[in-house]
Design a protein around this motif. Sequence first.
Motif, PDB file in Angstrom:
ATOM      1  N   UNK A  65      -8.012 -41.286-112.498  1.00 52.61           N
ATOM      2  CA  UNK A  65      -8.032 -39.852-112.788  1.00 52.61           C
ATOM      3  C   UNK A  65      -9.307 -39.525-113.551  1.00 52.61           C
ATOM      4  N   UNK A  66      -9.815 -38.324-113.360  1.00 49.27           N
ATOM      5  CA  UNK A  66     -10.930 -37.855-114.175  1.00 49.27           C
ATOM      6  C   UNK A  66     -10.915 -36.331-114.236  1.00 49.27           C
ATOM      7  N   UNK A 103      -9.086 -41.622-126.080  1.00 50.03           N
ATOM      8  CA  UNK A 103      -8.879 -40.187-125.913  1.00 50.03           C
ATOM      9  C   UNK A 103      -8.479 -39.521-127.224  1.00 50.03           C
ATOM     10  N   UNK A 104      -7.915 -40.262-128.168  1.00 48.41           N
ATOM     11  CA  UNK A 104      -7.557 -39.691-129.460  1.00 48.41           C
ATOM     12  C   UNK A 104      -8.772 -39.267-130.261  1.00 48.41           C
ATOM     13  N   UNK A 164      -4.049 -45.484-122.024  1.00 48.43           N
ATOM     14  CA  UNK A 164      -5.071 -45.796-121.023  1.00 48.43           C
ATOM     15  C   UNK A 164      -6.078 -44.669-120.850  1.00 48.43           C
ATOM     16  N   UNK A 165      -5.749 -43.483-121.342  1.00 47.27           N
ATOM     17  CA  UNK A 165      -6.669 -42.361-121.224  1.00 47.27           C
ATOM     18  C   UNK A 165      -7.847 -42.535-122.186  1.00 47.27           C
ATOM     19  N   UNK A 209     -12.217 -36.662-119.358  1.00 47.45           N
ATOM     20  CA  UNK A 209     -10.985 -37.418-119.619  1.00 47.45           C
ATOM     21  C   UNK A 209     -10.765 -38.305-118.414  1.00 47.45           C
ATOM     22  N   UNK A 210     -10.689 -39.624-118.628  1.00 42.77           N
ATOM     23  CA  UNK A 210     -10.627 -40.550-117.508  1.00 42.77           C
ATOM     24  C   UNK A 210      -9.509 -41.573-117.703  1.00 42.77           C
ATOM     25  N   UNK A 211      -9.041 -42.100-116.582  1.00 42.65           N
ATOM     26  CA  UNK A 211      -8.104 -43.228-116.566  1.00 42.65           C
ATOM     27  C   UNK A 211      -8.665 -44.251-115.583  1.00 42.65           C
TER      28      UNK A 211
END
Length: 228
Positions: free
Chosen positions: A171-172, A221-222, A143-144, A191-193
């Motif tokens: 999240x961020x 995110x990868x 999910x990131x 970086x966010x969720x």
Amino acid sequence: MDNFFDSIFGDSISAANIFLMVGIALATGIIISLIMSLRLRSSKGFFITCALLPAVVGMIIALVNGYIGTGVGIAIAGAFGLVRFRSAQGKAEEIALLFISAATGFAFGAGYVTYGAIFGILMAGLYDLLTLLPIYNHKYFAREKILKIVIPESLNYTEVFTESFAHYLREHELVAVKTTGMGSMFKLSYRVVMKNQSEEKEMIDELRTKNGNLEISLLPYTDLNDAL
């Protein structure tokens, strides 16, 4: 049976043994590349290079058989040089294929063609098997994402997106800030969720109204290195 696993070179290297080793190395290299290509996405040229690599490394080791340290050094330097050449846009899977091909070439160069063939094909098959197994697929990490936003230099990026982030993101974290456009703009990487994956478009539309409709992208995110 033991003779089957002995070095074909024995006490001396003959032309016939050299050509036999190269032929088996080429066949094994092609098989390794074909097996890896079932799961690994890369260019045709890259797979051809890896198919030839066992024979190339094997020839280097065999021709300097009397100076094994020199041969190993040259082969390792060549392998690392190829990794360095690929590293700008390469992936971990591509580096793995390079090392499998190079390690197979070391075995061939020493004359152990049976060991080399078994090792190379086994490792390529093991790679395909591991990619099929449901391991390392952490659902939370999936999910990131990386949110990349371009803003004009006049915009205070520390506060301008606070309200939007609080609404859409669980999240961020700001992971990078770069200047672009001859210093006239900033490129921000977060970086966010997401709280709700279905609201991605709504979030991007809202962010566009705050960054002057400049570029915004949302990546897995990868792909962090590409994002930065």
